[in-house]
Write a protein that holds these residues in place. Structure first.
Motif, PDB file in Angstrom:
ATOM      1  N   GLU A   1       0.832  -1.205   0.000  1.00  0.00           N
ATOM      2  CA  GLU A   1       0.000   0.000   0.000  1.00  0.00           C
ATOM      3  C   GLU A   1       0.865   1.253   0.000  1.00  0.00           C
ATOM      4  O   GLU A   1       0.605   2.220  -0.724  1.00  0.00           O
ATOM      5  N   TRP A   2       1.925   1.239   0.817  1.00  0.00           N
ATOM      6  CA  TRP A   2       2.831   2.392   0.889  1.00  0.00           C
ATOM      7  C   TRP A   2       3.533   2.618  -0.450  1.00  0.00           C
ATOM      8  O   TRP A   2       3.629   3.751  -0.938  1.00  0.00           O
ATOM      9  N   ALA A   3       4.007   1.529  -1.068  1.00  0.00           N
ATOM     10  CA  ALA A   3       4.720   1.642  -2.346  1.00  0.00           C
ATOM     11  C   ALA A   3       3.802   2.169  -3.444  1.00  0.00           C
ATOM     12  O   ALA A   3       4.187   3.043  -4.237  1.00  0.00           O
ATOM     13  N   GLN A   4       2.582   1.677  -3.487  1.00  0.00           N
ATOM     14  CA  GLN A   4       1.630   2.139  -4.499  1.00  0.00           C
ATOM     15  C   GLN A   4       1.274   3.605  -4.296  1.00  0.00           C
ATOM     16  O   GLN A   4       1.172   4.366  -5.259  1.00  0.00           O
ATOM     17  N   LYS A   5       1.090   3.988  -3.045  1.00  0.00           N
ATOM     18  CA  LYS A   5       0.734   5.367  -2.734  1.00  0.00           C
ATOM     19  C   LYS A   5       1.836   6.331  -3.156  1.00  0.00           C
ATOM     20  O   LYS A   5       1.570   7.461  -3.597  1.00  0.00           O
TER      21      LYS A   5
ATOM     22  N   ASN B   1       8.401  -5.494  -5.918  1.00  0.00           N
ATOM     23  CA  ASN B   1       8.282  -6.851  -6.466  1.00  0.00           C
ATOM     24  C   ASN B   1       8.750  -7.866  -5.425  1.00  0.00           C
ATOM     25  O   ASN B   1       9.692  -7.602  -4.658  1.00  0.00           O
ATOM     26  N   PHE B   2       8.063  -9.012  -5.406  1.00  0.00           N
ATOM     27  CA  PHE B   2       8.430 -10.121  -4.531  1.00  0.00           C
ATOM     28  C   PHE B   2       8.940 -11.268  -5.404  1.00  0.00           C
ATOM     29  O   PHE B   2       8.260 -11.698  -6.330  1.00  0.00           O
TER      30      PHE B   2
ATOM     31  N   ILE C   1      12.518  -9.052  -1.518  1.00  0.00           N
ATOM     32  CA  ILE C   1      11.712  -7.885  -1.871  1.00  0.00           C
ATOM     33  C   ILE C   1      12.588  -6.863  -2.592  1.00  0.00           C
ATOM     34  O   ILE C   1      13.669  -6.503  -2.116  1.00  0.00           O
ATOM     35  N   TYR C   2      12.093  -6.416  -3.739  1.00  0.00           N
ATOM     36  CA  TYR C   2      12.778  -5.383  -4.528  1.00  0.00           C
ATOM     37  C   TYR C   2      11.924  -4.116  -4.526  1.00  0.00           C
ATOM     38  O   TYR C   2      10.719  -4.167  -4.783  1.00  0.00           O
ATOM     39  N   LEU C   3      12.554  -2.986  -4.236  1.00  0.00           N
ATOM     40  CA  LEU C   3      11.930  -1.682  -4.403  1.00  0.00           C
ATOM     41  C   LEU C   3      12.716  -0.935  -5.465  1.00  0.00           C
ATOM     42  O   LEU C   3      13.921  -0.718  -5.316  1.00  0.00           O
ATOM     43  N   ASP C   4      12.009  -0.582  -6.551  1.00  0.00           N
ATOM     44  CA  ASP C   4      12.679   0.063  -7.681  1.00  0.00           C
ATOM     45  C   ASP C   4      13.893  -0.736  -8.125  1.00  0.00           C
ATOM     46  O   ASP C   4      14.993  -0.193  -8.354  1.00  0.00           O
ATOM     47  N   ASN C   5      13.692  -2.063  -8.201  1.00  0.00           N
ATOM     48  CA  ASN C   5      14.700  -3.008  -8.677  1.00  0.00           C
ATOM     49  C   ASN C   5      15.916  -3.149  -7.773  1.00  0.00           C
ATOM     50  O   ASN C   5      16.936  -3.702  -8.175  1.00  0.00           O
ATOM     51  N   LYS C   6      15.814  -2.668  -6.538  1.00  0.00           N
ATOM     52  CA  LYS C   6      16.902  -2.821  -5.571  1.00  0.00           C
ATOM     53  C   LYS C   6      16.451  -3.744  -4.450  1.00  0.00           C
ATOM     54  O   LYS C   6      15.332  -3.626  -3.941  1.00  0.00           O
ATOM     55  N   ILE C   7      17.314  -4.689  -4.060  1.00  0.00           N
ATOM     56  CA  ILE C   7      16.981  -5.614  -2.981  1.00  0.00           C
ATOM     57  C   ILE C   7      16.924  -4.843  -1.660  1.00  0.00           C
ATOM     58  O   ILE C   7      17.868  -4.146  -1.281  1.00  0.00           O
ATOM     59  N   ILE C   8      15.789  -4.981  -0.961  1.00  0.00           N
ATOM     60  CA  ILE C   8      15.612  -4.311   0.332  1.00  0.00           C
ATOM     61  C   ILE C   8      15.775  -5.300   1.481  1.00  0.00           C
ATOM     62  O   ILE C   8      16.547  -5.073   2.411  1.00  0.00           O
TER      63      ILE C   8
END
Length: 249
Positions: free
Chosen positions: A180-184, A190-191, A209-216
């Motif tokens: 929800e936070w990422a979409q907002k 991506n999982f 978990i990737y945020l903007d193609n970076k592993i978090i």
């Protein structure tokens, strides 16, 4: 709360011997559990019958299906009146928190519901059995005593135990929260979840978990859902400052 003896009573036994000692004991135990005198004991036998008992009797899963819907309706009604100024999204989120599997499992365990369950010896029960039985019991009460008795039982066992302010703060799904936070914030999330290849008997899943193609973060568990939730929880705490700032907007 009294504990029902580990004896199975098929429904036709009640019809043939309506005043047996065992039936009277069971009736008193159910009365103590649900808070009123039951009139249809057969539905409570069904409520605590596992499918492993192959005697053509119904098992608790049908009542679980019914109880799930009744529980949702009663909690929706409660929240509608408890939070008159809140919008649909808030009410939906709060209902989800109140009837989530973890809460119902804990409640069913507190009521010792699995102690009532009739099953074949060595039958494996899932980790959600107590929550499932709570829903089945709600369904049985609805059949036997109607909506008002259901409302009273749920109010006594579930609603009165909830602190509304604490409920608002409770996180039931870290995965849902970070999605929800990422979409907002228009951030791509991506999982990548996969099963480990090994010789062990136990299945192990990894989730990245990737945020903007970076592993978090990463998570590892015995199921895909648990692995993703562990990774999401780690991501939540790593990104906590940004998530809290975003949620306040």
């Amino acid at each position: 709360m009294a504990i029902w003896k580990k004896i199975f009573f098929p429904s036709n036994l009640l019809k043939q011997n309506p005043n047996t000692k065992e039936e009277k004991i069971f009736k008193k135990q159910i009365e103590d559990l649900i808070g009123y005198k039951p009139s249809n004991l057969n539905v409570f036998y069904e409520c605590f019958t596992h499918s492993s008992i192959n005697n053509n009797s119904r098992d608790f899963e049908r009542l679980e299906f019914l109880g799930d819907s009744v529980l949702s309706s009663i909690i929706s009604d409660y929240l509608y009146h408890q939070a008159p100024d809140k919008k649909e999204g808030y009410l939906t989120q709060m209902r989800s928190k109140m009837v989530n599997r973890k809460t119902l499992n804990a409640l069913g365990t507190e009521l010792n519901l699995s102690d009532y369950l009739q099953k074949r010896q060595n039958t494996s029960l899932g980790e959600n059995i107590n929550g499932n039985l709570y829903e089945a019991l709600v369904g049985a009460i609805y059949i036997d005593g109607g909506f008002e008795n259901c409302r009273d039982f749920i109010s006594e066992t579930l609603i009165k135990q909830e602190d509304f302010e604490q409920l608002e703060k409770r996180v039931t799904s870290y995965k849902g929260l970070i999605i929800e936070w990422a979409q907002k914030n228009k951030i791509e999330i991506n999982f990548d979840t996969f099963q480990e290849e090994n010789a062990e008997e136990i299945n192990i899943f990894n989730s990245i978990i990737y945020l903007d193609n970076k592993i978090i973060t990463k998570g590892r568990a015995t199921s895909k859902k648990k692995a993703e939730e562990i990774a999401s929880k780690r991501a939540f705490y790593r990104l906590n400052k940004y998530i809290n700032t975003s949620n306040k907007k």
